[in-house]
Design a protein around this motif. Structure first.
Motif, PDB file in Angstrom:
ATOM      1  N   TRP A  81       0.943  -1.382  -0.162  1.00 43.79           N
ATOM      2  CA  TRP A  81       0.078  -0.072   0.026  1.00 43.79           C
ATOM      3  C   TRP A  81       0.851   1.399   0.179  1.00 43.79           C
ATOM      4  CZ3 TRP A  81      -0.222   3.745   4.127  1.00 43.79           C
ATOM      5  CH2 TRP A  81      -1.047   4.751   4.018  1.00 43.79           C
ATOM      6  N   PHE A  82       1.787   1.315   0.824  1.00 40.83           N
ATOM      7  CA  PHE A  82       2.835   2.270   0.816  1.00 40.83           C
ATOM      8  C   PHE A  82       3.447   2.592  -0.467  1.00 40.83           C
ATOM      9  CE2 PHE A  82       7.098   3.912   1.750  1.00 40.83           C
ATOM     10  CZ  PHE A  82       6.784   5.220   2.276  1.00 40.83           C
ATOM     11  N   LEU A  83       4.157   1.419  -1.054  1.00 38.85           N
ATOM     12  CA  LEU A  83       4.661   1.715  -2.237  1.00 38.85           C
ATOM     13  C   LEU A  83       3.742   2.090  -3.459  1.00 38.85           C
ATOM     14  CD1 LEU A  83       6.777  -1.480  -2.115  1.00 38.85           C
ATOM     15  CD2 LEU A  83       7.894   0.636  -2.099  1.00 38.85           C
ATOM     16  N   ARG A  84       2.651   1.544  -3.482  1.00 49.09           N
ATOM     17  CA  ARG A  84       1.602   2.398  -4.571  1.00 49.09           C
ATOM     18  C   ARG A  84       1.052   3.669  -4.426  1.00 49.09           C
ATOM     19  NH1 ARG A  84      -0.992  -3.390  -3.986  1.00 49.09           N
ATOM     20  NH2 ARG A  84      -0.093  -4.565  -6.009  1.00 49.09           N
ATOM     21  N   LEU A 127       5.127  -5.096  -9.049  1.00 46.32           N
ATOM     22  CA  LEU A 127       4.875  -4.505  -7.694  1.00 46.32           C
ATOM     23  C   LEU A 127       4.334  -5.735  -6.558  1.00 46.32           C
ATOM     24  CD1 LEU A 127       4.214  -0.934  -6.631  1.00 46.32           C
ATOM     25  CD2 LEU A 127       3.655  -2.697  -5.000  1.00 46.32           C
ATOM     26  N   ALA A 128       3.325  -6.165  -7.046  1.00 47.80           N
ATOM     27  CA  ALA A 128       2.381  -7.276  -6.416  1.00 47.80           C
ATOM     28  C   ALA A 128       3.305  -8.380  -5.947  1.00 47.80           C
ATOM     29  CB  ALA A 128       1.264  -7.704  -7.344  1.00 47.80           C
ATOM     30  N   GLY A 129       4.420  -8.557  -7.035  1.00 51.69           N
ATOM     31  CA  GLY A 129       5.268  -9.480  -6.619  1.00 51.69           C
ATOM     32  C   GLY A 129       6.044  -9.534  -5.507  1.00 51.69           C
ATOM     33  N   LEU A 130       6.229  -8.454  -4.889  1.00 50.36           N
ATOM     34  CA  LEU A 130       6.954  -8.005  -3.671  1.00 50.36           C
ATOM     35  C   LEU A 130       6.174  -8.608  -2.433  1.00 50.36           C
ATOM     36  CD1 LEU A 130       8.406  -4.527  -4.330  1.00 50.36           C
ATOM     37  CD2 LEU A 130       9.269  -6.881  -4.810  1.00 50.36           C
ATOM     38  N   GLY A 131       4.908  -8.915  -2.594  1.00 53.18           N
ATOM     39  CA  GLY A 131       4.282  -9.437  -1.436  1.00 53.18           C
ATOM     40  C   GLY A 131       4.275 -11.091  -1.404  1.00 53.18           C
ATOM     41  N   ASP A 132       3.615 -11.482  -0.645  1.00 53.26           N
ATOM     42  CA  ASP A 132       3.709 -13.097  -0.166  1.00 53.26           C
ATOM     43  C   ASP A 132       4.932 -13.434   0.335  1.00 53.26           C
ATOM     44  OD1 ASP A 132       2.367 -15.579  -0.254  1.00 53.26           O
ATOM     45  OD2 ASP A 132       3.490 -16.305  -2.236  1.00 53.26           O
ATOM     46  N   HIS A 133       5.415 -12.830   1.242  1.00 56.42           N
ATOM     47  CA  HIS A 133       6.437 -13.024   2.056  1.00 56.42           C
ATOM     48  C   HIS A 133       7.876 -12.730   1.184  1.00 56.42           C
ATOM     49  CE1 HIS A 133       4.069 -15.670   4.958  1.00 56.42           C
ATOM     50  NE2 HIS A 133       3.556 -14.498   4.787  1.00 56.42           N
ATOM     51  N   PRO A 172       6.091  -1.340 -12.306  1.00 57.27           N
ATOM     52  CA  PRO A 172       6.133  -0.596 -11.088  1.00 57.27           C
ATOM     53  C   PRO A 172       4.692   0.025 -10.852  1.00 57.27           C
ATOM     54  CG  PRO A 172       7.287   0.578 -12.615  1.00 57.27           C
ATOM     55  CD  PRO A 172       7.097  -0.766 -13.357  1.00 57.27           C
ATOM     56  N   GLU A 173       3.810  -0.293 -11.677  1.00 60.71           N
ATOM     57  CA  GLU A 173       2.674   0.258 -11.574  1.00 60.71           C
ATOM     58  C   GLU A 173       2.584   1.920 -11.950  1.00 60.71           C
ATOM     59  OE1 GLU A 173      -0.040  -0.921  -8.516  1.00 60.71           O
ATOM     60  OE2 GLU A 173       0.638  -3.164  -8.650  1.00 60.71           O
ATOM     61  N   ARG A 174       3.039   2.372 -13.041  1.00 58.76           N
ATOM     62  CA  ARG A 174       3.556   3.805 -13.281  1.00 58.76           C
ATOM     63  C   ARG A 174       2.032   4.784 -13.465  1.00 58.76           C
ATOM     64  NH1 ARG A 174       8.474   5.154 -14.292  1.00 58.76           N
ATOM     65  NH2 ARG A 174      10.092   3.367 -14.354  1.00 58.76           N
ATOM     66  N   ARG A 175       1.039   3.867 -13.957  1.00 60.35           N
ATOM     67  CA  ARG A 175      -0.303   4.668 -14.027  1.00 60.35           C
ATOM     68  C   ARG A 175      -1.228   4.850 -12.885  1.00 60.35           C
ATOM     69  NH1 ARG A 175      -2.803   1.931 -19.635  1.00 60.35           N
ATOM     70  NH2 ARG A 175      -0.963   2.504 -21.163  1.00 60.35           N
ATOM     71  N   ARG A 176      -0.715   4.047 -11.774  1.00 59.55           N
ATOM     72  CA  ARG A 176      -1.413   4.444 -10.581  1.00 59.55           C
ATOM     73  C   ARG A 176      -1.054   5.806  -9.963  1.00 59.55           C
ATOM     74  NH1 ARG A 176      -3.620   0.963  -7.019  1.00 59.55           N
ATOM     75  NH2 ARG A 176      -2.793  -0.680  -8.013  1.00 59.55           N
ATOM     76  N   ARG A 177      -2.162   6.565  -9.384  1.00 62.22           N
ATOM     77  CA  ARG A 177      -2.094   7.506  -9.088  1.00 62.22           C
ATOM     78  C   ARG A 177      -1.467   7.824  -7.718  1.00 62.22           C
ATOM     79  NH1 ARG A 177      -6.845  12.452  -8.329  1.00 62.22           N
ATOM     80  NH2 ARG A 177      -5.690  14.180  -7.717  1.00 62.22           N
ATOM     81  N   ARG A 178      -0.405   8.561  -7.308  1.00 60.13           N
ATOM     82  CA  ARG A 178       0.223   8.619  -6.066  1.00 60.13           C
ATOM     83  C   ARG A 178      -0.050   9.668  -5.398  1.00 60.13           C
ATOM     84  NH1 ARG A 178       2.808   4.482  -8.998  1.00 60.13           N
ATOM     85  NH2 ARG A 178       3.998   3.087  -7.865  1.00 60.13           N
ATOM     86  N   ILE A 179      -0.080   9.749  -4.141  1.00 56.34           N
ATOM     87  CA  ILE A 179      -0.128  10.805  -3.144  1.00 56.34           C
ATOM     88  C   ILE A 179       1.119  11.724  -3.127  1.00 56.34           C
ATOM     89  CG2 ILE A 179      -0.727  11.814  -0.851  1.00 56.34           C
ATOM     90  CD1 ILE A 179      -2.338   9.500  -0.618  1.00 56.34           C
ATOM     91  N   LEU A 180       2.276  10.784  -2.948  1.00 55.38           N
ATOM     92  CA  LEU A 180       3.723  11.272  -2.959  1.00 55.38           C
ATOM     93  C   LEU A 180       4.625  10.425  -3.929  1.00 55.38           C
ATOM     94  CD1 LEU A 180       4.439  12.057   0.729  1.00 55.38           C
ATOM     95  CD2 LEU A 180       3.760  13.571  -0.845  1.00 55.38           C
ATOM     96  N   ARG A 181       5.714  11.011  -4.228  1.00 51.77           N
ATOM     97  CA  ARG A 181       6.589  10.122  -4.959  1.00 51.77           C
ATOM     98  C   ARG A 181       7.930  10.344  -4.496  1.00 51.77           C
ATOM     99  NH1 ARG A 181       5.208   9.505 -10.907  1.00 51.77           N
ATOM    100  NH2 ARG A 181       3.101   9.774 -10.947  1.00 51.77           N
ATOM    101  N   LEU A 182       8.087   9.426  -3.348  1.00 49.98           N
ATOM    102  CA  LEU A 182       9.274   9.465  -2.441  1.00 49.98           C
ATOM    103  C   LEU A 182      10.515   8.559  -3.457  1.00 49.98           C
ATOM    104  CD1 LEU A 182       7.690   8.456   0.988  1.00 49.98           C
ATOM    105  CD2 LEU A 182       8.294  10.919   0.176  1.00 49.98           C
ATOM    106  N   ASP A 183      11.599   9.108  -3.013  1.00 54.00           N
ATOM    107  CA  ASP A 183      12.788   8.182  -3.432  1.00 54.00           C
ATOM    108  C   ASP A 183      13.030   7.028  -2.742  1.00 54.00           C
ATOM    109  OD1 ASP A 183      15.296   8.938  -1.357  1.00 54.00           O
ATOM    110  OD2 ASP A 183      13.456  10.162  -1.083  1.00 54.00           O
ATOM    111  N   ILE A 184      14.019   6.148  -3.274  1.00 55.05           N
ATOM    112  CA  ILE A 184      13.876   4.914  -2.687  1.00 55.05           C
ATOM    113  C   ILE A 184      14.541   4.744  -1.278  1.00 55.05           C
ATOM    114  CG2 ILE A 184      16.156   4.573  -3.749  1.00 55.05           C
ATOM    115  CD1 ILE A 184      15.000   1.417  -4.224  1.00 55.05           C
TER     116      ILE A 184
END
Length: 289
Positions: A81-84, A127-133, A172-184
Motif C-alpha cells: 500500500w505504501f509503495l503504491r 509490484l504485487a510480486g513483492l508480497g507473499d513474504h 512498477p504500476e506507473r499509471r497508478r495515482r500517487r499521493i507522494l513520489r518518494l525516493d527509494i
C-alpha cells in the motif's frame, strides 16, 4: 588573449559520465534521477533519524516482549500500500529490479558450482510480486545458497553458464495515482519500521546480517569467473562479524548497488563470451577452406 570559457559542471553530470561505473545508461539515469528527488534532499535526513530511533525503541522493547507483533501478511499489505501510494514508480522499479538481480547472481553461483540446490525462483516482475513474504524469502535465499556451497566449494569454472542473466520488463504500476513520489532511500527508511515490528528479533537480525555476505559473494564470483574485477567493490565487511548497530536503510541501498555492479560485470562477461563464440564460428569456414 582569449579568456577561458567558464564551466560549472554539476555533480550529476560528472557521475553520469564516470567511465568506471559499469551500469548501463538507463539504469544509471534512473538511480541519479531518484537521488535528485526533493524528498531525498528534504525528507530523507529526517526519515533516517525517525527510522533509527523507532527501530531502536522497538528492538529494546522486544527484549522484554519477545513475540511477533505484526503478521507477515499485514507487513506485506502495508508495504505494498505504501509503495503504491507514496513512492515514485522509478524507485519501485529499482526495488523490484533488485530482487531479480540478486536472484540472478545467486543462480549464477549455483549453476557454476557443484552445489546440490535448486535455482532460486524469486524473480518478481511487478509490484504485487513483492508480497507473499518476498522480502523474507529474499534474505533466506542468501543463507540457503551459502550453506549449500559449504559442501561444494566454488572454483574456476569452464565453460561458464551465463543463462538467465536477463532482467524482464518490470511493472512498477506507473499509471497508478500517487499521493507522494518518494525516493527509494526515504522509502527504505520508512519501510524499515514495519519490517522491524513484524519480524522477531532473531529474524530481523538475520535479515540485516544477510548483507554482510556481499564481500563473500563478490569473492566467489571472482573465483568462479577468474576475474579480479569483482573484488573492486568489496567493502571490507566480514560475514563472521555480527553487528547490531547498523544503519539498515543505508546498508540496503549500498547492498543493492553492489549487486547491480556485480550483475553488470557478469552481463559484460557473458556478452564477451558470446562474441568470442560467434567469432570462432565465423572463422571456422575459412579455416576449413
Amino acid at each position: 588573449m582569449t579568456a577561458p570559457a567558464s564551466h560549472d559542471p554539476s555533480i550529476w553530470e560528472a557521475i553520469a559520465a564516470d567511465p568506471s561505473i559499469p551500469l548501463d545508461r538507463r539504469l544509471t539515469r534512473l538511480i541519479l534521477e531518484d537521488q535528485q528527488r526533493p524528498s531525498r534532499q528534504w525528507l530523507y535526513p529526517l526519515a533516517r533519524i525517525l527510522s533509527r530511533v523507532a527501530v531502536t525503541v522497538v528492538s529494546i522493547v522486544k527484549r522484554f516482549v519477545p513475540r511477533r507483533w505484526m503478521s507477515l501478511e499485514t507487513m506485506d499489505a502495508l508495504c505494498l500500500w505504501f509503495l503504491r501510494r507514496f513512492v515514485s514508480p522509478d524507485a519501485v522499479e529499482l526495488l523490484i529490479r533488485h530482487f531479480v538481480v540478486e536472484t540472478n547472481l545467486l543462480n549464477f553461483l549455483i549453476r557454476n558450482s557443484p552445489a546440490a540446490i535448486e535455482p532460486v525462483a524469486l524473480r518478481p516482475v511487478s509490484l504485487a510480486g513483492l508480497g507473499d513474504h518476498a522480502v523474507v524469502e529474499h534474505d533466506l535465499n542468501v543463507y540457503d545458497v551459502f550453506i549449500a556451497l559449504d559442501g561444494a566449494p566454488v572454483s574456476r569454472s569452464e565453460p561458464l553458464d551465463f543463462q538467465q542473466l536477463d532482467v524482464p520488463p518490470l511493472d512498477p504500476e506507473r499509471r497508478r495515482r500517487r499521493i507522494l513520489r518518494l525516493d527509494i532511500q526515504t522509502a527504505l527508511c520508512l519501510m524499515n519500521i514495519p519490517f522491524c515490528i513484524a519480524l522477531t528479533r532473531d529474524e530481523y537480525r538475520r535479515a540485516i546480517h544477510s548483507m554482510r555476505f556481499d564481500d563473500s559473494l563478490l569473492d566467489m564470483l571472482a573465483v568462479v569467473c577468474g576475474d579480479e574485477g569483482f573484488r573492486r567493490w568489496t567493502s571490507g565487511t566480514m560475514s563472521i562479524r555480527i553487528d547490531s548497530n547498523v544503519d539498515v536503510p543505508r546498508a540496503v541501498y549500498v547492498h543493492a548497488l553492489i549487486c547491480e555492479y556485480a550483475h553488470a560485470r557478469l552481463v559484460h562477461l557473458a556478452e564477451s563470451a558470446s562474441g568470442s563464440l560467434r567469432g570462432a564460428k565465423d572463422a571456422s569456414p575459412s579455416q576449413r577452406g
